[in-house]
Design an enzyme around this catalytic site. Structure first.
Site: not given
Ligand code: PMP
Length: 306
Positions: A157-159
């Site tokens: 996830a690009k969180a």
């Protein structure tokens, strides 16, 4: 980023002056890292300004949001239109785009179902790791910080919260005088750069760390794998031990911001001849060729801005 900001930003469905795109200090994301975002580039091409792999980036944004149950109240098409609009409004062509969706104001508990705020910013950006790095390459180091273990925080996830790890790695590298840090995974095997995927060259073949090595599954990485295979270069996704950094003929990093950046040394040891190697140069030519028309865009990766 430049000290002078672009004029406009897109926030929750409206174009606003940059200074008015504010959030409340009690927004959930500010406290708990509950945001998902993308980094996308647009380029000046012979057919006019175009956004590179816009839909693929936005699909990843929605998948990152899905992992954290963040509901984005717009369709991919609406956010794609917002990306184009914000570039046009700011009269930019070669730009970096930053869509972000985050838990806003509406609850202080960790599992609070807060409303989702969405914004798309854009600004002009040159080479991410500094002027001249695409030609000269950078000096990298192995970070003393490891990436997250797979059952802790999902690196797929690009969180926002993931980038605490990236900040530790990048800041340590800069503090010690290096251009960028390379992280190991919790397995002790190679992972990726603070904000870039990693490719090593052995005997004319490309080796890159697999999705299971605590990496973000990069869109530039996928682009380069596709371009290399298209040109008859073998690409192997595999786990690699740290010492391969000292044994490789060539190494480069890639990402939307970093594009294709050669690595000329790791931990003070030269990579190959201590400068960008021949396959790295060819990868750069094929990649940047997509934007100057020298590489045919057979995949419809270029999405016109206008
Ligand atoms: N890894 C990390 C941790 C990143 O932040 C990025 C930049 N988004 C990448 C890899 C490269 O991904 P992409 O090519 O999709 O920009």
């Amino acid at each position: 980023m430049a000290a002078s900001y672009p004029e406009f930003i897109w926030q929750n469905g409206k174009i606003k002056p940059w200074a008015e795109a504010t959030v409340h200090v009690m927004a959930h994301a500010l406290h708990y890292g509950s945001s998902v975002f993308e980094g996308i580039r647009s380029y000046e091409t012979p057919k006019g300004p175009a956004i590179f792999r816009l839909t693929d980036h936005l699909k990843r944004l929605y998948l990152s949001a899905k992992i954290y149950d963040i509901v984005i109240p717009y369709t991919i098409d609406e956010l794609a239109a917002a990306c184009r609009e914000v570039i046009l409004k700011n009269k930019l062509t070669k730009a970096y785009l930053r869509p972000v969706a985050f838990r806003g104001l509406g609850g202080f508990g960790l599992s609070a179902d807060t409303p989702t705020d969405v914004a798309v910013a854009t600004w002009e950006m040159g080479p991410y790791l500094g002027p001249g790095v695409l030609e000269a390459g950078i000096d990298a180091c192995v970070s003393s910080w490891q990436r997250m273990a797979p059952n802790t925080i999902p690196t797929g996830a690009k969180a926002g919260g993931n980038y605490l790890s990236g900040q530790l790695i990048a800041r340590e590298a800069r503090r010690l005088g290096f251009g960028e840090g390379i992280a190991l995974a919790s397995t002790g095997l190679l992972s990726e750069g603070a904000g870039e995927n990693l490719f090593l060259v052995f005997d004319g073949q490309l080796h890159t760390t697999p999705a299971s090595a605590a990496i973000l599954n990069g869109i530039t990485r996928h682009t380069l794998i596709t371009l290399a295979r298209e040109n008859g270069i073998e690409v192997i996704e595999r786990d690699m031990p740290r010492e391969y950094l000292y044994l490789a003929d060539e190494i480069f990093m890639c990402g939307t911001a970093a594009e294709v950046t050669p690595i000329r040394s790791v931990d003070g040891k030269p990579v190959g001849e201590g400068k960008a190697g021949p396959l790295t140069r060819r990868m750069q030519q094929w990649f940047f060729g997509l934007f100057d028309g020298k590489t045919e865009d057979r995949w419809n990766w270029l999405d016109p801005v206008g």
